[in-house]
Each structure stands twice: as C-alpha cells, then as structure tokens.
Design a protein around this motif. Sequence first.
Motif, PDB file in Angstrom:
ATOM      1  N   LYS A 179     -10.126  -3.497  11.880  1.00  0.00           N
ATOM      2  CA  LYS A 179     -10.881  -4.060  11.620  1.00  0.00           C
ATOM      3  C   LYS A 179     -12.162  -3.451  10.688  1.00  0.00           C
ATOM      4  O   LYS A 179     -12.712  -4.240   9.562  1.00  0.00           O
ATOM      5  CB  LYS A 179     -11.360  -4.898  12.683  1.00  0.00           C
ATOM      6  CG  LYS A 179     -12.278  -3.637  14.364  1.00  0.00           C
ATOM      7  CD  LYS A 179     -12.854  -4.899  15.197  1.00  0.00           C
ATOM      8  CE  LYS A 179     -13.534  -3.912  15.560  1.00  0.00           C
ATOM      9  NZ  LYS A 179     -14.033  -4.666  17.223  1.00  0.00           N
ATOM     10  N   PRO A 182     -11.637  -3.044   5.907  1.00  0.00           N
ATOM     11  CA  PRO A 182     -12.311  -3.710   4.869  1.00  0.00           C
ATOM     12  C   PRO A 182     -13.898  -2.764   3.804  1.00  0.00           C
ATOM     13  O   PRO A 182     -13.471  -2.408   2.967  1.00  0.00           O
ATOM     14  CB  PRO A 182     -12.280  -4.732   4.850  1.00  0.00           C
ATOM     15  CG  PRO A 182     -11.496  -5.232   6.026  1.00  0.00           C
ATOM     16  CD  PRO A 182     -10.804  -4.040   6.465  1.00  0.00           C
ATOM     17  N   LEU A 217      -5.052  -3.689  -0.320  1.00  0.00           N
ATOM     18  CA  LEU A 217      -5.265  -4.051   0.582  1.00  0.00           C
ATOM     19  C   LEU A 217      -4.135  -4.693   1.599  1.00  0.00           C
ATOM     20  O   LEU A 217      -3.669  -4.370   2.876  1.00  0.00           O
ATOM     21  CB  LEU A 217      -6.582  -4.134   1.185  1.00  0.00           C
ATOM     22  CG  LEU A 217      -7.346  -4.319   2.316  1.00  0.00           C
ATOM     23  CD1 LEU A 217      -6.882  -2.770   3.771  1.00  0.00           C
ATOM     24  CD2 LEU A 217      -8.660  -4.038   2.301  1.00  0.00           C
ATOM     25  N   ASN A 218      -4.194  -6.113   0.809  1.00  0.00           N
ATOM     26  CA  ASN A 218      -3.916  -7.498   1.167  1.00  0.00           C
ATOM     27  C   ASN A 218      -2.322  -8.004   1.327  1.00  0.00           C
ATOM     28  O   ASN A 218      -1.970  -7.167   0.439  1.00  0.00           O
ATOM     29  CB  ASN A 218      -4.440  -8.657   1.245  1.00  0.00           C
ATOM     30  CG  ASN A 218      -5.962  -8.258   1.397  1.00  0.00           C
ATOM     31  OD1 ASN A 218      -6.874  -8.491   2.470  1.00  0.00           O
ATOM     32  ND2 ASN A 218      -6.453  -8.181  -0.190  1.00  0.00           N
ATOM     33  N   PRO A 219      -1.356  -8.189   1.985  1.00  0.00           N
ATOM     34  CA  PRO A 219      -0.673  -9.107   1.799  1.00  0.00           C
ATOM     35  C   PRO A 219      -0.300  -8.807   0.434  1.00  0.00           C
ATOM     36  O   PRO A 219      -1.651 -10.028   0.292  1.00  0.00           O
ATOM     37  CB  PRO A 219      -0.582 -10.443   3.381  1.00  0.00           C
ATOM     38  CG  PRO A 219      -1.035  -9.712   3.916  1.00  0.00           C
ATOM     39  CD  PRO A 219      -2.102  -9.396   3.995  1.00  0.00           C
ATOM     40  N   GLY A 222      -3.470  -9.127  -2.116  1.00  0.00           N
ATOM     41  CA  GLY A 222      -4.560 -10.970  -1.538  1.00  0.00           C
ATOM     42  C   GLY A 222      -4.051 -11.935  -2.613  1.00  0.00           C
ATOM     43  O   GLY A 222      -5.279 -12.316  -2.804  1.00  0.00           O
ATOM     44  N   ILE A 227      -5.788 -14.410  -0.352  1.00  0.00           N
ATOM     45  CA  ILE A 227      -5.583 -13.605   0.457  1.00  0.00           C
ATOM     46  C   ILE A 227      -6.342 -12.732   0.868  1.00  0.00           C
ATOM     47  O   ILE A 227      -5.639 -11.883   0.911  1.00  0.00           O
ATOM     48  CB  ILE A 227      -4.083 -12.881   0.746  1.00  0.00           C
ATOM     49  CG1 ILE A 227      -2.948 -14.625   0.364  1.00  0.00           C
ATOM     50  CG2 ILE A 227      -3.399 -13.100   2.213  1.00  0.00           C
ATOM     51  CD1 ILE A 227      -1.566 -14.067   0.657  1.00  0.00           C
ATOM     52  N   GLY A 228      -7.523 -12.369   0.268  1.00  0.00           N
ATOM     53  CA  GLY A 228      -8.944 -11.582   0.388  1.00  0.00           C
ATOM     54  C   GLY A 228      -9.121 -11.494  -0.655  1.00  0.00           C
ATOM     55  O   GLY A 228      -8.457 -11.382  -1.997  1.00  0.00           O
ATOM     56  N   GLU A 230     -10.451  -8.225  -1.287  1.00  0.00           N
ATOM     57  CA  GLU A 230     -10.932  -6.773  -2.457  1.00  0.00           C
ATOM     58  C   GLU A 230     -10.090  -5.797  -2.881  1.00  0.00           C
ATOM     59  O   GLU A 230     -10.249  -4.666  -3.635  1.00  0.00           O
ATOM     60  CB  GLU A 230     -10.674  -5.478  -0.074  1.00  0.00           C
ATOM     61  CG  GLU A 230     -11.147  -6.230   0.864  1.00  0.00           C
ATOM     62  CD  GLU A 230     -10.811  -7.607   1.509  1.00  0.00           C
ATOM     63  OE1 GLU A 230     -11.924  -7.802   2.696  1.00  0.00           O
ATOM     64  OE2 GLU A 230     -10.461  -8.280   1.309  1.00  0.00           O
ATOM     65  N   ASP A 231      -8.607  -6.163  -3.273  1.00  0.00           N
ATOM     66  CA  ASP A 231      -8.319  -6.132  -3.947  1.00  0.00           C
ATOM     67  C   ASP A 231      -8.232  -6.869  -5.413  1.00  0.00           C
ATOM     68  O   ASP A 231      -8.163  -5.516  -6.193  1.00  0.00           O
ATOM     69  CB  ASP A 231      -6.244  -6.516  -3.980  1.00  0.00           C
ATOM     70  CG  ASP A 231      -5.763  -5.912  -2.572  1.00  0.00           C
ATOM     71  OD1 ASP A 231      -5.542  -4.822  -2.330  1.00  0.00           O
ATOM     72  OD2 ASP A 231      -5.255  -6.604  -1.668  1.00  0.00           O
ATOM     73  N   SER A 254       1.423  -4.898  -3.844  1.00  0.00           N
ATOM     74  CA  SER A 254       2.196  -5.978  -2.492  1.00  0.00           C
ATOM     75  C   SER A 254       2.919  -4.604  -1.612  1.00  0.00           C
ATOM     76  O   SER A 254       4.283  -3.824  -2.055  1.00  0.00           O
ATOM     77  CB  SER A 254       3.100  -6.829  -2.905  1.00  0.00           C
ATOM     78  OG  SER A 254       3.357  -7.220  -1.694  1.00  0.00           O
ATOM     79  N   GLN A 277       0.251   2.452   6.539  1.00  0.00           N
ATOM     80  CA  GLN A 277       0.243   1.587   5.437  1.00  0.00           C
ATOM     81  C   GLN A 277       1.080   2.874   4.625  1.00  0.00           C
ATOM     82  O   GLN A 277       1.892   2.652   4.123  1.00  0.00           O
ATOM     83  CB  GLN A 277      -0.276   1.288   4.540  1.00  0.00           C
ATOM     84  CG  GLN A 277      -0.181   0.679   3.312  1.00  0.00           C
ATOM     85  CD  GLN A 277      -1.272   0.037   2.608  1.00  0.00           C
ATOM     86  OE1 GLN A 277      -2.276   1.060   2.117  1.00  0.00           O
ATOM     87  NE2 GLN A 277      -1.617  -2.084   2.292  1.00  0.00           N
TER      88      GLN A 277
END
Length: 343
Positions: A179, A182, A217-219, A222, A227-228, A230-231, A254, A277
């Motif tokens: 958590k 990010p 970072l995300n599925p 992003g 879906i977030g 950050e990417d 991905s 990861q």
Amino acid sequence: MTVSPSLSDILPLAVTPGEPAGAGAEITLKAWSSARNRLCPFFLLDDPERLERLSHLIGANVPIEAVDKPEDAAKVFQRALPVLPITFSAAPVPGKLNPVNGSAVIAGIERAVQYTCEGRSAGVVTNPIQKSVLYEAGFKYPGHTEFLAALAGPDITPVMMLAAPALRVIPITIHVPLKQVPEALTTEMIVTKARITAEALKRDFGCKAPRLAIAGLNPHAGEDGTIGTEDRDIVAPAVETLKADGIAAFGPLSADTMFHAEARESYDAAICMYHDQALIPIKTLDFWGGVNVTLGLPFIRTSPDHGTALELAGTGRAHAGSMIAALAMAGDMARARAMHQND
C-alpha cells in the motif's frame, strides 16, 4: 582480438561465513564437492576445525586446508577447500543462534571486501546472515546490501538484481508494504536504478547495448490513467528520460505479459516496480538457480537467493544449487569485467 579469460586466469572469490548456525557453510562445502571443476577457485572465511567437524556430520567428507592469504587459494583448490581462518567466540551449533558470534560474521564480511578492493580476490560471495543476531553485535544496517555499500565508500547507490539464466529482474522498491509503494515510487528512483543496471549489464554481463523492459505499476500499466495514474505520471517519464540517455528502454509494460519465453527474448533485464512483481517470476522460472547480485558497487557481489535455513543446518539436506549459481555467476562477471576493461 580480445581473448576471454579462463577460470585459471581469474583471481579466487572470497566467500563470507554467513550465520555460523545456519546452512551457509554446508552449501559451500557441497558447492566445492560437486562443482569445483567448473567453478572459479574460491576460499571461505571460516574456522577450519569446525568445517571439518561439520563436513563429517553431514557426510560430505570435504578435505579442508587452511591458507594464509587469498593468493594461496588457487594452489590448493582442486584438492581441498581453501579456508582463511577466522575465530568464533563460541563454537557454532547448527540451528542454534548465538549472538556472541556476530562480531566474527561482520569481520568476515569486512575482510572479504577488503581483499577484493585490494585486488586480491575477484569478488565477494556472501552466505546468508541472521540480522537479528548481528544487531546485538552492533550492526547498524538494514541488511547485507547497505553494509556492503557503506564499506565500498561514499556516494554508492546499491541496486538489487535477481538473476538466473532465463531472467534478470530489478525491483525498484524492495521491502515496502504494497500500500506504500505508490507514494514511495519516483521517476528519479526508476531512472537512477535503471542507469546503474544498464552500466552493469555492459560491464559485468557482456551486453553491448542493454535492453531494459520497464514494468508498469498498475494492472495493464494503468490503461492510460483509467486504472491508476502512476504509470502515466511516474513510470512513463522515466522511460523517456532513459531513452534520451541513449538507453534502449521501453514501457511501461503490463507486467502480466512480460515474463513468458517470447517476451523475455526482447530484453536483457526487467525493471519492476515492487518486490513481488520481480521475485515471483524469477523464483517460478528457476527457484534454485536464482542469484542475488548487488549492482552499483565497485566490486562484484553475489549471494544465494535464500536465507540462513536454520531448520536444515547440520542435517545435510540444505540445497547447494543457489550457492553454486552464485559462485558461477561471480566468476562469469569477473571474466566479463576483465574483458570490458580490456576493450
């Protein structure tokens, strides 16, 4: 034409004692016994008498020969395991931690680094340590890697790589709760570690033009911020900076499609955003052949990719595969570094 150095041309590797109550000495004995004909010579910093007792206990019956200095190791390596003696405050008992031996473990690491920095050994192969024991001996570092970086000198940024024949991975964040990843992740962190990785691939792994696959970072990396973000906001700018540096970096990708066989052929190392990861794919592909490599140091450092295995110590059941892989990779890196310096 540059000729690749042979095993006999490489200085011996310095192997640290690790936690003396753990399985480190056992896997080193087994590595010498089963693989010495294909490994660069190495010497172990340990107590020769306790190694003889341990060798008989586990049924390895490895001949032990004390040597006075690293330069003597290669002379005896094929007939016996060379050991540079160190003294433990108390006789190590397999599986039983004893804090009084922590100072000898620390001193063993320091001596291995010193020999390597002096040009008397080709690199350092570290047996696993038990940090809780070392803390009682005054150890002030989160782990092996940070201690080695401190011994190497100021302004050192160590980078952890897990490597096997099928895959090399670099986690950008390591022991960080998921958590918190990010907020811990930054563009600068990705760029710094990727640059160090690219340089190490050229110098120590013989990659003339390293290719770096940068995981999202995300599925689905992003999906353009759906879906977030950050990417889009952190990872993608890092990739562009690396490209501007002339590094063959691509992503963010991905992560669920990065590690199958065909995908792995397209890159030399995968830059991953968090611990699992990176470690799940390499441990799935090659659990016993994975090696922990520290990049960014002025000397070579590898280590088996497992812990002290206290529950196996003294039983003869400890698997030496990762230690053999760590020794083999350190020798390969030493040859690659020698060739790189001669180019």
